[in-house]
Design a protein around this motif. Structure first.
Motif, mmCIF file in Angstrom:
data_model
loop_
_atom_site.group_PDB
_atom_site.id
_atom_site.type_symbol
_atom_site.label_atom_id
_atom_site.label_comp_id
_atom_site.label_asym_id
_atom_site.label_seq_id
_atom_site.Cartn_x
_atom_site.Cartn_y
_atom_site.Cartn_z
ATOM 1 N N VAL A 1 -3.465 6.525 -3.933
ATOM 2 C CA VAL A 1 -2.734 5.978 -5.087
ATOM 3 C C VAL A 1 -1.305 6.499 -5.093
ATOM 4 N N THR A 2 -1.149 7.775 -4.731
ATOM 5 C CA THR A 2 0.197 8.344 -4.614
ATOM 6 C C THR A 2 1.022 7.573 -3.589
ATOM 7 N N VAL A 3 0.397 7.241 -2.454
ATOM 8 C CA VAL A 3 1.084 6.460 -1.415
ATOM 9 C C VAL A 3 1.537 5.115 -1.966
ATOM 10 N N PHE A 4 0.655 4.453 -2.741
ATOM 11 C CA PHE A 4 1.018 3.149 -3.312
ATOM 12 C C PHE A 4 2.232 3.268 -4.234
ATOM 13 N N VAL A 5 2.172 4.213 -5.169
ATOM 14 C CA VAL A 5 3.275 4.348 -6.131
ATOM 15 C C VAL A 5 4.552 4.774 -5.411
ATOM 16 N N TRP A 6 4.398 5.684 -4.435
ATOM 17 C CA TRP A 6 5.564 6.114 -3.656
ATOM 18 C C TRP A 6 6.162 4.933 -2.895
ATOM 19 N N SER A 7 5.319 4.092 -2.326
ATOM 20 C CA SER A 7 5.803 2.909 -1.605
ATOM 21 C C SER A 7 6.523 1.951 -2.545
ATOM 22 N N MET A 8 6.063 1.858 -3.781
ATOM 23 C CA MET A 8 6.758 1.024 -4.762
ATOM 24 C C MET A 8 8.165 1.554 -5.018
ATOM 25 N N SER A 9 8.341 2.871 -4.957
ATOM 26 C CA SER A 9 9.655 3.442 -5.268
ATOM 27 C C SER A 9 10.708 3.004 -4.265
ATOM 28 N N TYR A 10 10.344 2.899 -2.976
ATOM 29 C CA TYR A 10 11.388 2.541 -2.012
ATOM 30 C C TYR A 10 11.474 1.042 -1.734
ATOM 31 N N GLN A 11 10.762 0.235 -2.520
ATOM 32 C CA GLN A 11 10.930 -1.208 -2.383
ATOM 33 C C GLN A 11 12.322 -1.660 -2.808
ATOM 34 N N SER A 12 12.994 -0.864 -3.637
ATOM 35 C CA SER A 12 14.369 -1.223 -4.025
ATOM 36 C C SER A 12 15.289 -1.211 -2.811
ATOM 37 N N LEU A 13 15.049 -0.301 -1.868
ATOM 38 C CA LEU A 13 15.883 -0.246 -0.662
ATOM 39 C C LEU A 13 15.713 -1.515 0.153
ATOM 40 N N TYR A 14 14.468 -1.968 0.304
ATOM 41 C CA TYR A 14 14.198 -3.156 1.109
ATOM 42 C C TYR A 14 14.626 -4.446 0.411
ATOM 43 N N SER A 15 14.514 -4.468 -0.911
ATOM 44 C CA SER A 15 14.632 -5.738 -1.637
ATOM 45 C C SER A 15 16.027 -6.040 -2.151
ATOM 46 N N GLN B 1 -6.801 4.882 7.852
ATOM 47 C CA GLN B 1 -5.468 4.350 8.144
ATOM 48 C C GLN B 1 -5.369 2.870 7.808
ATOM 49 N N GLY B 2 -6.471 2.137 7.998
ATOM 50 C CA GLY B 2 -6.480 0.731 7.590
ATOM 51 C C GLY B 2 -6.349 0.589 6.089
ATOM 52 N N THR B 3 -7.008 1.488 5.346
ATOM 53 C CA THR B 3 -6.909 1.467 3.888
ATOM 54 C C THR B 3 -5.488 1.788 3.435
ATOM 55 N N VAL B 4 -4.882 2.789 4.059
ATOM 56 C CA VAL B 4 -3.496 3.138 3.725
ATOM 57 C C VAL B 4 -2.567 1.972 4.032
ATOM 58 N N SER B 5 -2.830 1.283 5.148
ATOM 59 C CA SER B 5 -2.033 0.101 5.490
ATOM 60 C C SER B 5 -2.158 -0.973 4.410
ATOM 61 N N SER B 6 -3.362 -1.160 3.884
ATOM 62 C CA SER B 6 -3.571 -2.137 2.815
ATOM 63 C C SER B 6 -2.821 -1.741 1.549
ATOM 64 N N VAL B 7 -2.871 -0.454 1.229
ATOM 65 C CA VAL B 7 -2.180 0.041 0.036
ATOM 66 C C VAL B 7 -0.674 -0.200 0.155
ATOM 67 N N GLN B 8 -0.127 0.072 1.327
ATOM 68 C CA GLN B 8 1.303 -0.161 1.532
ATOM 69 C C GLN B 8 1.627 -1.658 1.485
ATOM 70 N N ALA B 9 0.735 -2.466 2.046
ATOM 71 C CA ALA B 9 0.954 -3.918 1.998
ATOM 72 C C ALA B 9 0.953 -4.415 0.556
ATOM 73 N N LEU B 10 0.095 -3.829 -0.280
ATOM 74 C CA LEU B 10 0.059 -4.223 -1.689
ATOM 75 C C LEU B 10 1.398 -3.928 -2.364
ATOM 76 N N SER B 11 2.006 -2.807 -2.017
ATOM 77 C CA SER B 11 3.329 -2.505 -2.577
ATOM 78 C C SER B 11 4.374 -3.493 -2.076
#
Length: 418
Positions: free
Chosen positions: A231-245, A351-361
Motif C-alpha cells: 500500500v505504501t508503494v501504491f501511495v508513493w507511486s501516486m506521489s510521483y505521477q505529477s512528474l510524469y503527467s 513482484q507481479g503484485t507490486v507491478s499491479s499496484v504500480q500499474a494501478l497508480s
C-alpha cells in the motif's frame, strides 16, 4: 549456450546484475525511441489535431496500464512455476515482435492491439526484480534493486534522443530499431543467462493467487506487513505521477519552456535518479539502513515537490531536482523489505503484485494530476496556481510515510535488514 540451472554466489550475482542492467537499459531505450514519433502517427491515422492525438495517446496509456494491472500477478506466478529465465526471454521476444508489428501497422487499431499484447507480456521488470531477489543476499537486495532504476533512468535519457535522430529516416524506423534491440537482447540472454530459481523452490501455478485481488488477499493473510508496504508503494507511486503527467505542461505554462528545455529538464530528472539508484544506493543503504533511507527519501521528495510548486523561475526546477534526488532510493528499499518478508518460491508472485499496484497508480494518477493542473491553470481557475499538482504530491508522500510507519510497527517472521 548456458544450460538452465542455478549458479550460486557473488559471481552469479554480478553476472545477473550485468545482464539485467543491459536488459532493462535496452527495454527503456526501446520504449523511449518510439516516443518522438507516436504523436505524428496518431495524427496521420486519425486526422485529428495534436490535442486530439494527445487524448488518444492518454487512453492508450490507460489501457496499457490496466492490462498490466490485471496480468502482473499472472506473469509473476508463471515465473514462480517455470523459472525466471523462460519468462524473461519470452517477454523480450514478445516485445521485439510487438515493435516489429507496430513498424508495419496500417492503422490505429493495430497500435492498440500491440499495446494490449505488450501490457500482457510486459514481464521484464517484475521478473527482473524476482531474479535479483533470487541471487542477492537480503542485505544487498535494496542496492541491487537500485541497479534496475539506474538502467531505466539511463535508457529513458538515451531512448528519446536516439528516436529523434533515427526518425528523420522515416517514422517507422524507430520501431524497427526497438525491435532489433529487443531481439538482440533475447539472443544475448539465451546465450549467457542461467536460471536463478531451482526446481525444488518452484511451486504450482494457482489462478486464485494469479490476480490482483487474490494476490493482495493472500498478502493480507500470510504477510500483513508486506501488504502495508505494498500500500505504501501504491501511495508513493501516486506521489510521483505529477512528474510524469504535468511536468512538461507546467514548464510551458509557468516558464514558457520550449520542447528542448522540457527535454533537458527531464534528462536531468533521469540522470539524477540513475546516479542515486545506481551509485549512491550501494554506499548509503548499507551504512544507514533501509528504514532511515526511506524516511530521508520521503522528506527529500516533499522538499523537492514544494520547490516545484512555488518555483517562480525555470532554474528553480533544477534546484528541486537536486533536493529531491534521494527519493530515488525509496522504492528499492521498499522492494528490499518486501522481498525479505517472503520465501524464494513467492518472489515472482510478490513482484507481479507490486507491478499491479504500480500499474494501478498509473491508471489513477495521470487523470487526477492533469485534472488538478487544468483546474488551477485554466481561465476559470478560482486561484491561479499551476503548481497545485506538486502540492498534491507532497500530500501523497506524507501519507506514504505514515503508512510506512504503520508497517514498521507490525512484526514479521522474516529477518529484515533495517
Amino acid at each position: 549456450m548456458v544450460v538452465a540451472g542455478t549458479v550460486p554466489g557473488r559471481a552469479a550475482e554480478r553476472r545477473a546484475l550485468t545482464f539485467l542492467f543491459v536488459t532493462v537499459l535496452i527495454d527503456a531505450i526501446g520504449f523511449g525511441i518510439v516516443i518522438p514519433v507516436f504523436p505524428g502517427l496518431i495524427v496521420q491515422w486519425t486526422g485529428r489535431s495534436l490535442a486530439g492525438a494527445a487524448e488518444i495517446a492518454g487512453w492508450i496509456s490507460f489501457l496499457y496500464a490496466s492490462v498490466q494491472f490485471l496480468c502482473g500477478p499472472v506473469i509473476g506466478g508463471l515465473s514462480d512455476r517455470f523459472g525466471r529465465r523462460p519468462v524473461l526471454l519470452a517477454s523480450l521476444l514478445a516485445f521485439g515482435t510487438d515493435y516489429l508489428i507496430m513498424a508495419f501497422a496500417p492503422n490505429l487499431w493495430w497500435l492498440v492491439a500491440t499495446r494490449i499484447v505488450a501490457g500482457i507480456t510486459g514481464a521484464t521488470f517484475p521478473t527482473a526484480y524476482a531474479y535479483i531477489a533470487d541471487v542477492s543476499t537480503p542485505e544487498r537486495r535494496s542496492a541491487n534493486f537500485g541497479v534496475i532504476g539506474m538502467a531505466f533512468g539511463f535508457g529513458f535519457i538515451i531512448g528519446p534522443a536516439l528516436g529523434g535522430i533515427v526518425a528523420q529516416f522515416g517514422d517507422r524506423v524507430p520501431f524497427l530499431l526497438a525491435a532489433g534491440l529487443a531481439f538482440a537482447n533475447a539472443a544475448y540472454g539465451l546465450l549467457v543467462l542461467p536460471e536463478s530459481l531451482s526446481p525444488e523452490k518452484r511451486r504450482a501455478f494457482d489462478w486464485r493467487r494469479a490476480n490482483p485481488v487474490g494476490a493482495l488477499a493472500r498478502l493480507r493473510v500470510a504477510h500483513p506487513r508486506t501488504l502495508l508496504l505494498a500500500v505504501t508503494v501504491f501511495v508513493w507511486s501516486m506521489s510521483y505521477q505529477s512528474l510524469y503527467s504535468v511536468w512538461s505542461y507546467f514548464g510551458i505554462e509557468r516558464f514558457d519552456w520550449t520542447p528542448a528545455q522540457v527535454g533537458w529538464s527531464l534528462a536531468a530528472v533521469g540522470l539524477s535518479g540513475a546516479i542515486v539508484q545506481g551509485v549512491l544506493s550501494r554506499k548509503l543503504i548499507p551504512r544507514f539502513g533501509q528504514r532511515n533511507i526511506i524516511i530521508a527519501g520521503a522528506v527529500s521528495a516533499m522538499a523537492g515537490y514544494s520547490i516545484y510548486a512555488f518555483a517562480g523561475q525555470g532554474w528553480m526546477m533544477y534546484v528541486g531536482i537536486t533536493v529531491s534526488a534521494l527519493q530515488g532510493l525509496v522504492f528499492p528499499c521498499l522492494q528490499g523489505m518486501m522481498s525479505a518478508d517472503v520465501s524464494p518460491s513467492e518472489q515472482g508472485e510478490l513482484q507481479g503484485t507490486v507491478s499491479s499496484v504500480q500499474a494501478l497508480s498509473s491508471i489513477m494518477g495521470p487523470p487526477l494530476m492533469t485534472g488538478v493542473f487544468a483546474h488551477f491553470s485554466g481561465p476559470a481557475a478560482p486561484v491561479y496556481f499551476p503548481g497545485a499538482p506538486f502540492l498534491l504530491s507532497v500530500g501523497f508522500a506524507v501519507l506514504a510515510l505514515a503508512i510506512f510507519f504503520q508497517a514498521m510497527a507490525r512484526t514479521t517472521g522474516a529477518k529484515v535488514a533495517a
